[in-house]
Design an enzyme around this catalytic site. Sequence first.
Site, mmCIF file in Angstrom:
data_model
loop_
_atom_site.group_PDB
_atom_site.id
_atom_site.type_symbol
_atom_site.label_atom_id
_atom_site.label_comp_id
_atom_site.label_asym_id
_atom_site.label_seq_id
_atom_site.Cartn_x
_atom_site.Cartn_y
_atom_site.Cartn_z
ATOM 1 N N ASP A 146 -4.396 -11.402 -8.972
ATOM 2 C CA ASP A 146 -4.969 -10.426 -8.055
ATOM 3 C C ASP A 146 -4.250 -9.086 -8.201
ATOM 4 O OD1 ASP A 146 -6.649 -9.774 -5.782
ATOM 5 O OD2 ASP A 146 -4.755 -9.575 -4.720
ATOM 6 N N THR B 59 -9.785 -5.349 -6.808
ATOM 7 C CA THR B 59 -8.536 -4.585 -6.790
ATOM 8 C C THR B 59 -8.009 -4.304 -8.195
ATOM 9 O OG1 THR B 59 -7.400 -6.660 -6.463
ATOM 10 C CG2 THR B 59 -7.777 -5.336 -4.532
ATOM 11 N N THR B 60 -8.339 -5.169 -9.141
ATOM 12 C CA THR B 60 -7.916 -4.903 -10.516
ATOM 13 C C THR B 60 -8.835 -3.857 -11.124
ATOM 14 O OG1 THR B 60 -7.489 -7.270 -10.607
ATOM 15 C CG2 THR B 60 -7.201 -6.051 -12.638
ATOM 16 N N ASP C 221 -10.014 -13.235 -0.983
ATOM 17 C CA ASP C 221 -11.004 -12.438 -1.712
ATOM 18 C C ASP C 221 -12.416 -12.977 -1.472
ATOM 19 O OD1 ASP C 221 -8.911 -11.027 -2.640
ATOM 20 O OD2 ASP C 221 -9.359 -11.257 -4.776
#
Length: 536
Positions: free
Chosen positions: A69, A102-103, A400
């Site tokens: 993550d 988020t990446t 997530d």
Amino acid sequence: MALAFDEYGRPFIILREQEQKTRAKGLEAQKANIMAAKSVARILRTSLGPKGMDKMLQSGDGDVTISNDGATILEQMEVENQIGKLMVELSRSQDYEIGDGTTGVVVTAGALLEQAEILLERGIHPIRVAEGYEQAARIAVDHLSKISHSFEFSSTNIQPLVQTCMTTLSSKIVNRCKALLAEIAVKAVLAVADLERKDVNLDLIKVEGKVGGKLEDTELVYGIVVDKDMSHPQMPKRIEDAKIAILTCPFEPPKPKTKHKIDIDSTEKFEALREAEKKYFDEMVQKCKDVGATLVICQWGFDDEANHLLMHRGLPAVRWVGGVELELIAIATGGRIVPRFQELTPEKLGRAGIVREKSFGTTKDRMLYIEQCANSRAVTIFIRGASKMMVEETKRSIHDALCVARNLIRDNSIVYGGGSAEIACSIAVEAAADRIPGVEQYAVRAFADALDGVPMALAENSGLQPIDTLTAVKAQQIKEKNPHLGIDCNDVKTNDMKEQNVFETLIGKKQQILLATQVVKMILKIDDVITPSQYS
Ligand code: ADP
């Protein structure tokens, strides 16, 4: 600078820290900043997508985290550089607002900066680049709305929601159990959701984990699971139709504090004190019984003697329960937290169909399950896993998935994943660039190229030839006018993401592009960096 005098009255000058600061200006500053931000983005690039790599991070005290993550990796990386920290902040904002992607957001920002660097080198002013990027981001976001679809589901047909959560989980370490975990996440969200108001309060979902067992043993409990057991081993392990007193006040006789002075000079006096203490506690127990409580849950502890007495009087109790848990228990059971013992009344008791203690494996580990609560809108996802690292990563992945399900309930528009949305936007932005007069046109083109960063990273991480694959898919998208074509990371033999059922929420994708653009603009506008010299 300051003037001072030594012991003989001779003047001398002290140079203040200001004199020792280093300074980077203009293009040099921008390049150094871009370099710093790019190096953070480069670390995350290899983690993107279903075939992305995981990172192992060790903290100062030896704790090891393995994660895929983006937000978690950056959070634990201890980035020193201030510009690097902006990227950490970027990932955190995406996590805070959306919870997923988020990446991707950091990879996009990295690609935008890389393109900006080329433009700066060609002599284009940073402000023109920033303005061009702003225009391009608007075009891309509008195009995203155009290619989005509305996503149909209902509380009886949850399969589409499960599919979306599976996409999120497929790039995580836990993808072996993605079907089970996705279903658990969706059921949990639906249990606490208000579908009419399109509102989901994720605080009502408690994610609890315990090391041991298999990932497959992870379960959804319609109620609360607390990592505690009954205070005495001989208390009942199962209470039906429980009426629960939830106390945040001490549940024990008043202890003589050091500031009080008691003179005890005979055994009789000591006996009398003990007797008084016991009577005091006995009255407390009686009061609980009088209001009808069959279980007491306390925030504080009580000593062994009190514990023994409770067992004798047949009043099961649980001690040292945390504040957050108490609050959840109160919400779930419809009870009230009692901060002063005198305030305990029958109406303040919480109600639960079953409270049971469950033990695990051969260990002495026990957990308390509070189920069939009066207010069923609080649930617990109880995660099992072979190691602490696994349980922690599963918690993050479930978070997530919960966020994705919540986002879909709030707004049910989706775009297809696997880089297909980015490629479609890239084509649209490239086409729009021709119509833009002035130098901004270069920046808009560069933005289009930067959007290709995500599909390229996905291809690279899956062992494909990035440039070949991207150009082939792009050409195919243009030829077939199909914005659903992306990178076939898992070698399914079709690159139509609609067929592969890989999609992401529209708000998540929009947010990625907007946030990344914002940060890049901010970095480009810094042209003077002043740092104390020891950091330079
Ligand atoms: P993030 O933290 O940004 O969500 P992930 O590592 O979860 O990063 O990767 C998400 C990216 O992987 C998205 O662009 C998504 O579309 C893509 N993706 C996920 N599953 C697949 C798949 N089966 N095939 C192709 N792309 C996928």
